[in-house]
Design an enzyme around this catalytic site. Sequence first.
Site, PDB file in Angstrom:
ATOM      1  N   LYS A 137       0.808  -1.226   0.000  1.00 16.44           N
ATOM      2  CA  LYS A 137       0.000   0.000   0.000  1.00 16.44           C
ATOM      3  C   LYS A 137       0.838   1.271   0.000  1.00 16.44           C
ATOM      4  O   LYS A 137       0.454   2.263  -0.629  1.00 16.44           O
ATOM      5  CB  LYS A 137      -0.926  -0.007   1.201  1.00 16.44           C
ATOM      6  CG  LYS A 137      -1.992  -1.085   1.154  1.00 16.44           C
ATOM      7  CD  LYS A 137      -2.849  -0.931   2.382  1.00 16.44           C
ATOM      8  CE  LYS A 137      -3.978  -1.931   2.410  1.00 16.44           C
ATOM      9  NZ  LYS A 137      -4.918  -1.587   3.475  1.00 16.44           N
ATOM     10  N   LYS A 179      -1.263   2.269   9.312  1.00 20.26           N
ATOM     11  CA  LYS A 179      -1.738   1.128   8.518  1.00 20.26           C
ATOM     12  C   LYS A 179      -0.572   0.240   8.069  1.00 20.26           C
ATOM     13  O   LYS A 179       0.487   0.746   7.708  1.00 20.26           O
ATOM     14  CB  LYS A 179      -2.482   1.615   7.262  1.00 20.26           C
ATOM     15  CG  LYS A 179      -3.726   2.437   7.568  1.00 20.26           C
ATOM     16  CD  LYS A 179      -4.238   3.136   6.329  1.00 20.26           C
ATOM     17  CE  LYS A 179      -5.353   2.390   5.656  1.00 20.26           C
ATOM     18  NZ  LYS A 179      -5.969   3.198   4.563  1.00 20.26           N
ATOM     19  N   GLY A 186      -9.277  -5.362   6.165  1.00 24.53           N
ATOM     20  CA  GLY A 186      -9.630  -4.519   7.306  1.00 24.53           C
ATOM     21  C   GLY A 186      -8.719  -4.720   8.504  1.00 24.53           C
ATOM     22  O   GLY A 186      -8.973  -4.175   9.575  1.00 24.53           O
ATOM     23  N   LYS A 258     -16.552  -4.729   4.844  1.00 27.30           N
ATOM     24  CA  LYS A 258     -17.820  -4.375   4.213  1.00 27.30           C
ATOM     25  C   LYS A 258     -18.930  -5.359   4.562  1.00 27.30           C
ATOM     26  O   LYS A 258     -18.704  -6.564   4.606  1.00 27.30           O
ATOM     27  CB  LYS A 258     -17.630  -4.359   2.686  1.00 27.30           C
ATOM     28  CG  LYS A 258     -16.590  -3.349   2.243  1.00 27.30           C
ATOM     29  CD  LYS A 258     -16.070  -3.655   0.841  1.00 27.30           C
ATOM     30  CE  LYS A 258     -14.916  -2.735   0.487  1.00 27.30           C
ATOM     31  NZ  LYS A 258     -14.156  -3.205  -0.677  1.00 27.30           N
ATOM     32  N   GLU A 296     -10.014   1.994  -4.740  1.00 24.89           N
ATOM     33  CA  GLU A 296     -10.804   2.417  -3.582  1.00 24.89           C
ATOM     34  C   GLU A 296     -10.456   3.852  -3.187  1.00 24.89           C
ATOM     35  O   GLU A 296      -9.281   4.199  -3.097  1.00 24.89           O
ATOM     36  CB  GLU A 296     -10.534   1.482  -2.394  1.00 24.89           C
ATOM     37  CG  GLU A 296     -10.959   0.046  -2.664  1.00 24.89           C
ATOM     38  CD  GLU A 296     -10.901  -0.855  -1.428  1.00 24.89           C
ATOM     39  OE1 GLU A 296     -11.600  -1.880  -1.430  1.00 24.89           O
ATOM     40  OE2 GLU A 296     -10.165  -0.544  -0.468  1.00 24.89           O
ATOM     41  N   GLU A 309      -6.503   2.560  -1.893  1.00 23.42           N
ATOM     42  CA  GLU A 309      -5.731   1.397  -2.347  1.00 23.42           C
ATOM     43  C   GLU A 309      -6.350   0.826  -3.621  1.00 23.42           C
ATOM     44  O   GLU A 309      -7.461   1.192  -3.997  1.00 23.42           O
ATOM     45  CB  GLU A 309      -5.663   0.315  -1.270  1.00 23.42           C
ATOM     46  CG  GLU A 309      -6.990  -0.333  -0.959  1.00 23.42           C
ATOM     47  CD  GLU A 309      -6.837  -1.688  -0.264  1.00 23.42           C
ATOM     48  OE1 GLU A 309      -5.757  -2.306  -0.347  1.00 23.42           O
ATOM     49  OE2 GLU A 309      -7.812  -2.137   0.342  1.00 23.42           O
ATOM     50  N   ARG A 313      -7.823  -7.736  -8.412  1.00 24.21           N
ATOM     51  CA  ARG A 313      -8.536  -9.009  -8.571  1.00 24.21           C
ATOM     52  C   ARG A 313     -10.030  -8.706  -8.658  1.00 24.21           C
ATOM     53  O   ARG A 313     -10.429  -7.558  -8.538  1.00 24.21           O
ATOM     54  CB  ARG A 313      -8.291  -9.866  -7.344  1.00 24.21           C
ATOM     55  CG  ARG A 313      -8.633  -9.059  -6.082  1.00 24.21           C
ATOM     56  CD  ARG A 313      -8.778  -9.872  -4.840  1.00 24.21           C
ATOM     57  NE  ARG A 313      -8.718  -9.068  -3.646  1.00 24.21           N
ATOM     58  CZ  ARG A 313      -9.702  -8.389  -3.109  1.00 24.21           C
ATOM     59  NH1 ARG A 313     -10.888  -8.372  -3.684  1.00 24.21           N
ATOM     60  NH2 ARG A 313      -9.547  -7.679  -2.017  1.00 24.21           N
TER      61      ARG A 313
HETATM   62  P1  ADP Z   1      -8.077  -3.136   3.756  1.00 25.63           P
HETATM   63  O1  ADP Z   1      -7.162  -3.303   2.584  1.00 25.63           O
HETATM   64  O2  ADP Z   1      -7.602  -3.852   4.976  1.00 25.63           O
HETATM   65  O3  ADP Z   1      -9.505  -3.395   3.420  1.00 25.63           O
HETATM   66  P2  ADP Z   1      -8.368  -0.264   3.419  1.00 25.63           P
HETATM   67  O4  ADP Z   1      -7.157   0.573   3.275  1.00 25.63           O
HETATM   68  O5  ADP Z   1      -9.126  -0.610   2.180  1.00 25.63           O
HETATM   69  O6  ADP Z   1      -7.970  -1.604   4.196  1.00 25.63           O
HETATM   70  O7  ADP Z   1      -9.367   0.396   4.468  1.00 25.63           O
HETATM   71  C1  ADP Z   1     -10.507  -0.275   4.927  1.00 25.63           C
HETATM   72  C2  ADP Z   1     -11.453   0.701   5.602  1.00 25.63           C
HETATM   73  O8  ADP Z   1     -10.806   1.359   6.708  1.00 25.63           O
HETATM   74  C3  ADP Z   1     -11.945   1.825   4.724  1.00 25.63           C
HETATM   75  O9  ADP Z   1     -13.028   1.453   3.919  1.00 25.63           O
HETATM   76  C4  ADP Z   1     -12.314   2.886   5.760  1.00 25.63           C
HETATM   77  O10 ADP Z   1     -13.573   2.607   6.342  1.00 25.63           O
HETATM   78  C5  ADP Z   1     -11.247   2.700   6.818  1.00 25.63           C
HETATM   79  N1  ADP Z   1     -10.119   3.624   6.577  1.00 25.63           N
HETATM   80  C6  ADP Z   1      -8.944   3.333   5.988  1.00 25.63           C
HETATM   81  N2  ADP Z   1      -8.150   4.438   5.924  1.00 25.63           N
HETATM   82  C7  ADP Z   1      -8.843   5.438   6.476  1.00 25.63           C
HETATM   83  C8  ADP Z   1      -8.576   6.850   6.696  1.00 25.63           C
HETATM   84  N3  ADP Z   1      -7.421   7.410   6.336  1.00 25.63           N
HETATM   85  N4  ADP Z   1      -9.553   7.597   7.282  1.00 25.63           N
HETATM   86  C9  ADP Z   1     -10.726   7.040   7.653  1.00 25.63           C
HETATM   87  N5  ADP Z   1     -11.027   5.748   7.480  1.00 25.63           N
HETATM   88  C10 ADP Z   1     -10.106   4.939   6.894  1.00 25.63           C
END
Ligand code: ADP
Length: 477
Positions: A137, A179, A186, A258, A296, A309, A313
């Site tokens: 990421k 992160k 998640g 989700k 996303e 990100e 896939r």
């Molecule tokens: P993963 O790859 O584990 O699914 P993501 O980066 O897609 O992680 O983030 C998953 C969720 O976490 C997002 O849909 C959002 O709800 C929350 N999230 C991630 N980054 C942020 C941020 N910078 N601010 C607020 N919420 C965030």
Amino acid sequence: MVAIRRKGHLVHPPVPGKEEPLFKKILIANRGEIALRVILACKELGIQTVAVYSEADRNALHVRFADEEVCIGPAPSAKSYLNIPQVIAAAEVTGAEAIHPGYGFLSENAHFVEVCQACGVNFIGPNAQIIRTMGNKAQAKATMQAAGIPLMPGSDGTVETVEEALETAEKIGYPVIVKASAGGGGRGMRICNNAEELPELYNTARSEARIAFGDDAVYMEKYLLEPRHIEVQIMGDLFGNVVHLGERECSIQRRHQKLIEESPSGALSADLRARICETAVKAAKAVGYYNAGTIEFLLDKRGDFFFMEMNTRVQVEHPVTELVTGIDIVKEQIRIAAGKKLSFTQEQVVQRGHAIECRINAEDPWKFTPSPGRITALNFPGGPGIRVDTAMHQDAVIPPTYDSMIAKLIAYGSDRDEALARMRRALDTLVVEGVKTTGPLHRKIIDHPDFISGGFSTKWMEKFMDELKAEQDAAKG
Ligand code: ADP
């Protein structure tokens, strides 16, 4: 014309006058509903299928409906569905020309893609280099920055020390989110509100990332308080064509995962939709993307959106896009991997009507604890506008080893109201006995005035769960 009969069902011969079949045989390196979804696409295309399965999945539907089957090891994923030599050996023994990885398992494993290539098996997805760039990421964000894609304010790449973490947070302002670069599903995220709590959260994020992903690299971002998660489905071919298939609204989440997805999103004006979708195409083109992918974004209250990100896939929630665009994403993935041009242009992609998906998991709906076990009675809803993507059947056992998804219920309507009405009656006629499911929770969510009005963010579920708890406590007296 002679149809080939194996294991008691038909492999459809190619239709005369139609183009040559894309591949003769595809191996599906997955299980559950997505393995079956790919098998169905192959059947429609006249392609033979090979299922691989673990000892725990001997009686699974993806095994029953494939033309051939190969057991690749015991129940633990590391010994079966993630076991690259076994999967490749299964492809070689059966003469499969291509492998569809589904989602999860090996779908975003660049090494696996390289092994496929070295063994002369076609991987149905993008190449290893794209997966490697977008799978990390922090690296993905750097690549997107160079391409001029709007990013969430955050660290420049990974954050190596507590001091650097404190400096970064000072610069971007609290709250911040730490992160895992290798994170997914998640997991591997920590939200931090002030400098006092940052050192400890930073360190736990790192050690958690090391344990969960074998990589303790972390990066930081500004944490948005009530954003919406909007993602854009894109598809590209090997000729440099990239198109988008519109957006999905995925803000109904619990613990960053989700629960409900829909398309289109009620949060986008026509202008904002056009901008976010064009940005996604630009992002995909910047890495020479091909096959299906998802970009996303987080959308803030002012209408600014930020790249979060890319998933390289097919997504769990791809059916909502299929229903509103009429495009079969999995069949298109196969065509692209076989070297065909995209079968549609951007102008031909039209979002029509509205689709909503509820993920029905084998979980206690109020406590969110897994509820594995045997399904003793089962009825899936049907009728106009309902699609059920599942591999469950009566007497199926949901093993504790894998994810707990029973089915994806997807409702389509000419507008959101009709889709919601159909989803309500679908949930009311869903019968799953023997295990607890999230069905009743979904029913409550889609009846909530905030959900009906569309006024929700990724934070909404937290508030809703508090409301539910208060309701339950009051009922207990
Ligand atoms: P993963 O790859 O584990 O699914 P993501 O980066 O897609 O992680 O983030 C998953 C969720 O976490 C997002 O849909 C959002 O709800 C929350 N999230 C991630 N980054 C942020 C941020 N910078 N601010 C607020 N919420 C965030």
